[in-house]
Design a protein around this motif. Structure first.
Motif, PDB file in Angstrom:
ATOM      1  N   PRO A 124       0.806  -1.240   0.000  1.00 51.62           N
ATOM      2  CA  PRO A 124       0.000   0.000   0.000  1.00 51.62           C
ATOM      3  C   PRO A 124       0.828   1.275   0.000  1.00 51.62           C
ATOM      4  N   LEU A 125       2.122   1.172   0.290  1.00 45.13           N
ATOM      5  CA  LEU A 125       2.990   2.348   0.302  1.00 45.13           C
ATOM      6  C   LEU A 125       3.563   2.647  -1.082  1.00 45.13           C
ATOM      7  N   PHE A 126       3.393   1.739  -2.015  1.00 46.68           N
ATOM      8  CA  PHE A 126       4.082   1.819  -3.306  1.00 46.68           C
ATOM      9  C   PHE A 126       3.839   3.116  -4.074  1.00 46.68           C
ATOM     10  N   PRO A 127       2.613   3.584  -4.223  1.00 47.27           N
ATOM     11  CA  PRO A 127       2.447   4.818  -5.011  1.00 47.27           C
ATOM     12  C   PRO A 127       3.090   6.050  -4.362  1.00 47.27           C
ATOM     13  N   GLU A 128       3.133   6.070  -3.030  1.00 45.33           N
ATOM     14  CA  GLU A 128       3.605   7.263  -2.331  1.00 45.33           C
ATOM     15  C   GLU A 128       5.130   7.317  -2.234  1.00 45.33           C
ATOM     16  N   HIS A 129       5.751   6.163  -2.043  1.00 41.13           N
ATOM     17  CA  HIS A 129       7.206   6.110  -1.850  1.00 41.13           C
ATOM     18  C   HIS A 129       7.810   5.114  -2.845  1.00 41.13           C
ATOM     19  N   ASP A 130       7.553   5.330  -4.142  1.00 45.41           N
ATOM     20  CA  ASP A 130       7.855   4.292  -5.117  1.00 45.41           C
ATOM     21  C   ASP A 130       9.321   3.851  -5.138  1.00 45.41           C
ATOM     22  N   ARG A 131      10.270   4.783  -5.138  1.00 42.74           N
ATOM     23  CA  ARG A 131      11.676   4.387  -5.241  1.00 42.74           C
ATOM     24  C   ARG A 131      12.145   3.637  -4.003  1.00 42.74           C
ATOM     25  N   LEU A 132      11.747   4.132  -2.854  1.00 43.47           N
ATOM     26  CA  LEU A 132      12.109   3.463  -1.602  1.00 43.47           C
ATOM     27  C   LEU A 132      11.538   2.054  -1.566  1.00 43.47           C
ATOM     28  N   ILE A 133      10.281   1.904  -1.989  1.00 44.31           N
ATOM     29  CA  ILE A 133       9.630   0.598  -1.958  1.00 44.31           C
ATOM     30  C   ILE A 133      10.267  -0.346  -2.967  1.00 44.31           C
ATOM     31  N   MET A 134      10.652   0.170  -4.126  1.00 46.55           N
ATOM     32  CA  MET A 134      11.344  -0.662  -5.115  1.00 46.55           C
ATOM     33  C   MET A 134      12.630  -1.249  -4.537  1.00 46.55           C
ATOM     34  N   GLU A 190      14.994   5.976 -11.952  1.00 48.86           N
ATOM     35  CA  GLU A 190      13.995   4.995 -11.534  1.00 48.86           C
ATOM     36  C   GLU A 190      14.232   3.653 -12.223  1.00 48.86           C
ATOM     37  N   ARG A 191      14.607   3.713 -13.484  1.00 49.75           N
ATOM     38  CA  ARG A 191      14.875   2.481 -14.229  1.00 49.75           C
ATOM     39  C   ARG A 191      16.025   1.703 -13.599  1.00 49.75           C
ATOM     40  N   LYS A 192      17.051   2.403 -13.164  1.00 52.14           N
ATOM     41  CA  LYS A 192      18.194   1.761 -12.512  1.00 52.14           C
ATOM     42  C   LYS A 192      17.764   1.045 -11.237  1.00 52.14           C
ATOM     43  N   ILE A 193      16.908   1.706 -10.452  1.00 48.37           N
ATOM     44  CA  ILE A 193      16.428   1.106  -9.203  1.00 48.37           C
ATOM     45  C   ILE A 193      15.612  -0.155  -9.493  1.00 48.37           C
ATOM     46  N   ILE A 194      14.731  -0.078 -10.495  1.00 48.03           N
ATOM     47  CA  ILE A 194      13.900  -1.235 -10.839  1.00 48.03           C
ATOM     48  C   ILE A 194      14.767  -2.391 -11.323  1.00 48.03           C
ATOM     49  N   VAL A 195      15.731  -2.097 -12.184  1.00 46.52           N
ATOM     50  CA  VAL A 195      16.607  -3.145 -12.721  1.00 46.52           C
ATOM     51  C   VAL A 195      17.389  -3.822 -11.600  1.00 46.52           C
ATOM     52  N   GLU A 196      17.907  -3.027 -10.674  1.00 45.44           N
ATOM     53  CA  GLU A 196      18.640  -3.606  -9.549  1.00 45.44           C
ATOM     54  C   GLU A 196      17.729  -4.479  -8.694  1.00 45.44           C
ATOM     55  N   ALA A 197      16.483  -4.031  -8.494  1.00 46.10           N
ATOM     56  CA  ALA A 197      15.532  -4.817  -7.710  1.00 46.10           C
ATOM     57  C   ALA A 197      15.210  -6.139  -8.403  1.00 46.10           C
ATOM     58  N   LEU A 198      14.972  -6.083  -9.711  1.00 44.40           N
ATOM     59  CA  LEU A 198      14.676  -7.303 -10.466  1.00 44.40           C
ATOM     60  C   LEU A 198      15.853  -8.275 -10.424  1.00 44.40           C
ATOM     61  N   GLY A 199      17.063  -7.719 -10.497  1.00 41.78           N
ATOM     62  CA  GLY A 199      18.252  -8.571 -10.440  1.00 41.78           C
ATOM     63  C   GLY A 199      18.360  -9.303  -9.115  1.00 41.78           C
ATOM     64  N   LYS A 200      17.962  -8.641  -8.019  1.00 37.89           N
ATOM     65  CA  LYS A 200      18.011  -9.278  -6.699  1.00 37.89           C
ATOM     66  C   LYS A 200      16.924 -10.333  -6.540  1.00 37.89           C
ATOM     67  N   ILE A 201      15.742 -10.046  -7.111  1.00 41.05           N
ATOM     68  CA  ILE A 201      14.618 -10.968  -6.972  1.00 41.05           C
ATOM     69  C   ILE A 201      14.842 -12.227  -7.802  1.00 41.05           C
ATOM     70  N   GLY A 202      15.298 -12.034  -9.040  1.00 39.41           N
ATOM     71  CA  GLY A 202      15.547 -13.176  -9.908  1.00 39.41           C
ATOM     72  C   GLY A 202      14.266 -13.821 -10.390  1.00 39.41           C
ATOM     73  N   GLY A 203      14.363 -15.036 -10.890  1.00 40.03           N
ATOM     74  CA  GLY A 203      13.199 -15.726 -11.435  1.00 40.03           C
ATOM     75  C   GLY A 203      13.093 -15.517 -12.927  1.00 40.03           C
ATOM     76  N   THR A 204      12.335 -16.365 -13.578  1.00 39.82           N
ATOM     77  CA  THR A 204      12.225 -16.362 -15.037  1.00 39.82           C
ATOM     78  C   THR A 204      11.680 -15.045 -15.565  1.00 39.82           C
ATOM     79  N   ASP A 205      10.608 -14.535 -14.946  1.00 42.87           N
ATOM     80  CA  ASP A 205       9.986 -13.293 -15.434  1.00 42.87           C
ATOM     81  C   ASP A 205      10.929 -12.110 -15.309  1.00 42.87           C
ATOM     82  N   ALA A 206      11.639 -12.050 -14.187  1.00 47.34           N
ATOM     83  CA  ALA A 206      12.569 -10.953 -13.977  1.00 47.34           C
ATOM     84  C   ALA A 206      13.714 -11.001 -14.972  1.00 47.34           C
ATOM     85  N   ILE A 207      14.240 -12.188 -15.207  1.00 41.49           N
ATOM     86  CA  ILE A 207      15.350 -12.350 -16.145  1.00 41.49           C
ATOM     87  C   ILE A 207      14.908 -11.983 -17.560  1.00 41.49           C
TER      88      ILE A 207
END
Length: 213
Positions: A124-134, A190-207
């Motif tokens: 529920p915090l995602f829209p308000e603090h998007d980068r922090l939540i990512m 923002e793109r850099k933050i998302i990419v780093e987050a996806l890299g940490k999460i992993g999984g087929t969809d993220a890759i």
């Protein structure tokens, strides 16, 4: 006993501590102009005590009335990584109204300690603090975060393409160039933050998403 460090403007006196108690005495009484220089020293030396420091760090976090002391405690607990700190960290996280509480630092610390309970609090915090939540979602490594992050990445890509297309199709006035450049920089951050987050999460969809960038 002190040593002196030059920060580019002036020399600061940095104490040598002989015990955890001496560190806390300094932290509780340090003048504001020494906070930025002394904080890293205090955290470093508290971390040296490892898990032995955790009970006192928890107590300071919960009882101190000083924002600086609480920040030092949160960062030291983050570096030590002892799960016994979780209950105190949650107390701080759940009391955002207290302005001395380092809420943002506590949120990231809970994510770095990978407390899986945090995920439901982040959504529920995602829209308000998007980068922090990512960043926090990336630290947690919870694959459920992909449902939020992948559409956001697509949205960022679309915004970037729209800006590029507008430059190609329309002549951009010079007085609008700086504004346009800031928009591009913001998207790339923002793109850099998302990419780093996806890299940490992993999984087929993220890759797959990373491969398409």
């Amino acid at each position: 006993m002190s040593q002196f460090e030059y920060d580019g403007r002036e020399y600061h006196s940095i104490p040598h501590w002989g015990s955890i108690g001496q560190i806390f005495i300094w932290v509780e009484n340090a003048p504001p102009h020494l906070h930025s220089v002394g904080m890293s020293y205090a955290i470093r030396d508290l971390v040296k005590y490892g898990s032995d420091a955790v009970p006192r760090l928890r107590k300071k976090l919960l009882t101190s009335k000083r924002a600086f002391t609480k920040r030092v405690a949160v960062f030291a607990l983050r570096e030590i990584g002892d799960k016994r700190a979780l209950d105190a960290l949650w107390t701080i996280f759940n009391n955002k109204e207290d302005k001395t509480n380092p809420w943002y630092d506590t949120l990231l610390t809970l994510s770095i300690l990978q407390d899986e309970r945090l995920f439901d609090e982040l959504v529920p915090l995602f829209p308000e603090h998007d980068r922090l939540i990512m960043m926090a979602m990336g630290n947690l490594g919870d694959t459920r975060a992909l449902l939020l992050l992948l559409p956001y990445l697509e949205q960022e890509e679309k915004q970037f393409r729209d800006i590029v297309r507008s430059v190609e199709v329309h002549s951009i006035r010079l007085d609008h160039f700086d504004e346009l450049l800031e928009q591009v920089k913001d998207i790339l951050r923002e793109r850099k933050i998302i990419v780093e987050a996806l890299g940490k999460i992993g999984g087929t969809d993220a890759i797959q998403a990373l491969a398409e960038i």
